[in-house]
Design a protein around this motif. Structure first.
Motif, short mmCIF file in Angstrom:
data_model
loop_
_atom_site.label_atom_id
_atom_site.label_comp_id
_atom_site.label_asym_id
_atom_site.label_seq_id
_atom_site.Cartn_x
_atom_site.Cartn_y
_atom_site.Cartn_z
N SER A 122 0.61 -0.77 0.21
CA SER A 122 -0.38 -0.32 0.40
C SER A 122 0.74 1.40 -0.21
O SER A 122 0.33 2.69 0.02
N LEU A 123 1.86 1.19 -0.38
CA LEU A 123 3.10 2.26 -0.54
C LEU A 123 2.34 3.70 -1.52
O LEU A 123 2.53 4.45 -0.64
N ILE A 124 2.05 3.23 -2.13
CA ILE A 124 1.37 4.00 -3.03
C ILE A 124 0.39 5.27 -2.57
O ILE A 124 0.90 6.49 -2.44
N PRO A 125 -1.07 4.58 -1.96
CA PRO A 125 -1.94 5.19 -1.29
C PRO A 125 -0.94 6.08 -0.27
O PRO A 125 -1.67 7.29 0.29
N THR A 126 -0.52 5.76 0.90
CA THR A 126 0.19 6.30 1.94
C THR A 126 0.71 7.29 1.53
O THR A 126 1.04 8.66 2.36
N ALA A 127 1.77 7.23 0.44
CA ALA A 127 2.83 8.09 0.02
C ALA A 127 1.45 9.24 -0.86
O ALA A 127 2.10 10.71 -0.07
N LEU A 128 0.92 9.01 -0.71
CA LEU A 128 -0.51 9.88 -1.61
C LEU A 128 -0.85 10.88 -0.50
O LEU A 128 -0.89 12.42 -0.62
N SER A 129 -1.25 10.34 0.28
CA SER A 129 -2.24 10.61 1.63
C SER A 129 -1.36 11.19 1.92
O SER A 129 -1.67 12.86 2.89
N GLN A 130 -0.43 11.17 2.89
CA GLN A 130 1.00 12.15 3.37
C GLN A 130 1.30 12.93 2.96
O GLN A 130 1.43 14.35 4.03
N ASN A 131 1.12 13.22 1.32
CA ASN A 131 1.50 14.61 0.79
C ASN A 131 0.75 15.22 0.83
O ASN A 131 0.73 16.45 0.07
N LEU A 132 -0.58 14.59 -0.01
CA LEU A 132 -2.20 15.16 -0.11
C LEU A 132 -2.61 16.43 1.33
O LEU A 132 -3.43 17.25 1.29
N PHE A 133 -2.31 15.64 2.45
CA PHE A 133 -2.90 16.16 3.94
C PHE A 133 -2.58 17.70 3.69
O PHE A 133 -4.04 19.00 3.38
N VAL A 135 -8.13 10.16 -8.08
CA VAL A 135 -9.05 8.63 -7.58
C VAL A 135 -8.92 7.93 -8.56
O VAL A 135 -8.09 6.62 -9.12
N SER A 136 -8.47 8.53 -10.27
CA SER A 136 -8.41 7.95 -11.25
C SER A 136 -6.99 6.98 -11.00
O SER A 136 -7.02 5.92 -12.10
N VAL A 137 -6.50 7.70 -11.06
CA VAL A 137 -5.07 7.63 -11.14
C VAL A 137 -4.62 6.41 -10.20
O VAL A 137 -4.13 4.99 -9.55
N THR A 138 -4.97 6.14 -8.23
CA THR A 138 -4.86 5.07 -7.39
C THR A 138 -5.85 3.86 -8.08
O THR A 138 -5.35 3.08 -7.94
N PHE A 139 -6.95 4.16 -8.80
CA PHE A 139 -7.81 3.08 -9.04
C PHE A 139 -6.70 2.80 -9.62
O PHE A 139 -6.52 1.25 -9.82
N LEU A 140 -6.28 2.81 -11.15
CA LEU A 140 -5.24 2.38 -12.09
C LEU A 140 -4.36 1.61 -11.39
O LEU A 140 -4.22 0.47 -12.26
N ALA A 141 -3.77 1.92 -10.80
CA ALA A 141 -2.13 1.55 -10.06
C ALA A 141 -2.93 0.37 -9.66
O ALA A 141 -1.96 -0.91 -8.83
N GLY A 142 -3.87 0.22 -8.27
CA GLY A 142 -4.71 -0.43 -7.19
C GLY A 142 -5.02 -1.75 -8.08
O GLY A 142 -4.97 -2.89 -7.76
N SER A 174 -8.13 5.64 0.33
CA SER A 174 -6.93 6.79 0.45
C SER A 174 -6.93 7.97 0.46
O SER A 174 -7.47 9.23 1.08
N PRO A 175 -6.90 8.49 -1.16
CA PRO A 175 -7.21 10.11 -1.67
C PRO A 175 -9.07 10.49 -0.90
O PRO A 175 -9.33 11.74 -0.80
N LEU A 176 -9.92 9.68 -1.19
CA LEU A 176 -10.87 10.26 -0.49
C LEU A 176 -11.28 10.40 0.76
O LEU A 176 -11.50 11.81 1.39
#
Length: 395
Positions: free
Chosen positions: A248-259, A277-284, A328-330
């Motif tokens: 879950s590296l990518i959603p964690t990285a995104l959340s840390q910097n998105l907040f 969300v489109s990017v994270t969904f495809l990666a997921g 994560s981003p939501l």
């Protein structure tokens, strides 16, 4: 803005790749050497340590990031350190009481856990400071330093490596990592005072509640398994869960910097969120497929046949991983918005449902039930997040 967000998330992600690579290596070595029963005790030790630390952080990292527009860096830093000192003392008292009542570990391991809470308190509470300074790489490398120390320690004690060795190394790694990670230059501006501590904790309560519920949600299953079943079951479940955590590296990285971005007055537009969300969904989707089809290799080939029962658990977790990428981003945007206080009861309810379902089904259906419970509450979590996103953007 999105370009800058993905840039810093990418830096955090690639730093985390090294960290998680070392984590997986150490995890494999520890799991293969200790075997499920003793590895289960190690998982319980780390889980309790993380739960206590996250509870005691009391949302101070998120509060710090939210307040950077209103107060000076030095004043804010002093406030979170003062508040964290108080919560550390409280956590040490209640942790000692809990360990005495439950007899979770031997006296030696219990003592080490209490000692490890001290460096962990300050390792965790300064993450927000570095993220505000846009130094995500340093935050991501914190785990690398810890894991490198654990790896070296494992090599030194590889002959006759025991549970006591593993847990003692964790304390040493925490202390040495703190020496490197903590911004010691800030101490010259630090003022230690009790005045204002309760005001700081009161203001950070909303974020504390979110962190507490989300972390209780993420670690509640391990605690139920550890105390309702046994350490062997926890060792097998923990083997699959560690892969879920690492992937879950990518959603964690995104959340840390998105907040810190979404917490500012400008925030995130609905169009920007849709792109994220489109990017994270495809990666997921990609990560889910790879995890499902390589689960046998990740468990049996790397950890050994004694962990074969973790294969179906990891396959369930592959779907959970996709939901992590979506949620994560939501969740980050909702939790950094003006709707955070209205969101709190829903987040708490989802956590309570998770823990109650685990308590009801794990004693009868074992670790498979815990995996399906996580999948179920990730789906309900997605529904809750979408409901608040709709309210936030008035769709």
């Amino acid at each position: 803005m999105l370009k800058d967000l993905f840039k810093h998330s990418g830096i955090y992600f690639f730093g985390s790749i090294l960290s998680k690579g070392l984590s997986v290596l150490v995890f494999i070595l520890f799991a293969r050497t200790l075997l499920p029963q003793r590895f289960g005790y190690f998982v319980l030790f780390v889980t309790l340590l993380q739960v206590i630390t996250f509870f005691s952080d009391f949302g101070l990292n998120q509060w710090y990031q939210k307040r950077t527009d209103e107060e000076s860096e030095d004043i804010l830093f002093s406030k979170i350190i003062n508040a964290r000192l108080l919560t550390l003392l409280v956590s040490l008292f209640f942790s000692l009481l809990f360990l005495k009542l439950t007899n979770s570990f031997s006296p030696l391991i219990s003592t080490i856990l209490l000692l490890t809470l001290i460096p962990e308190a300050f390792l965790s509470v300064v993450d927000g400071y570095y993220l505000v300074l846009k130094k995500p790489f340093r935050v991501s490398m914190k785990i690398s330093v810890r894991m490198a120390i654990l790896f070296v320690g494992y090599l030194l004690f590889s002959k006759g490596f025991s549970l006591n060795h593993a847990i003692s190394l964790y304390l040493i790694a925490s202390c040495l990592t703190l020496l490197w990670y903590f911004p010691w230059k800030k101490l010259k501006h630090l003022t230690l005072q009790f005045e204002g501590i309760f005001s700081t904790l009161r203001n950070s309560f909303a974020y504390a509640f979110l962190i507490l519920t989300s972390f209780a949600y993420a670690r509640g299953d391990s605690l139920v398994i550890g105390y309702v079943l046994n350490s062997t079951a926890l060792g097998i479940y923990g083997a699959a869960y560690r892969y879920l955590e690492s992937l879950s590296l990518i959603p964690t990285a995104l959340s840390q910097n998105l907040f810190p971005v979404s917490a500012q007055k400008k925030g995130i537009t609905s169009e920007q969120l849709l792109k994220i969300v489109s990017v994270t969904f495809l990666a997921g989707i990609v990560f889910m497929i790879l995890t499902f089809f390589f689960s046998n290799f990740l468990i049996v080939t790397l950890l050994g046949k004694s962990y074969i029962a973790a294969v179906p658990i990891l396959r369930i977790f592959s779907v959970v991983l996709l939901l992590f990428f979506l949620n994560s981003p939501l969740a980050t945007v909702v939790q950094s918005s003006k709707l955070v206080e209205r969101f709190l009861p829903f987040g708490a309810l989802n956590t309570i449902v998770n823990i109650v379902l685990n308590l009801c089904f794990v004693p009868f259906f074992g670790i498979t039930a815990a995996a399906y419970v996580m999948l179920t509450t990730e789906i309900t979590g997605l529904i809750i997040n979408l409901y608040f996103i709709k309210k936030l953007y008035s769709f």
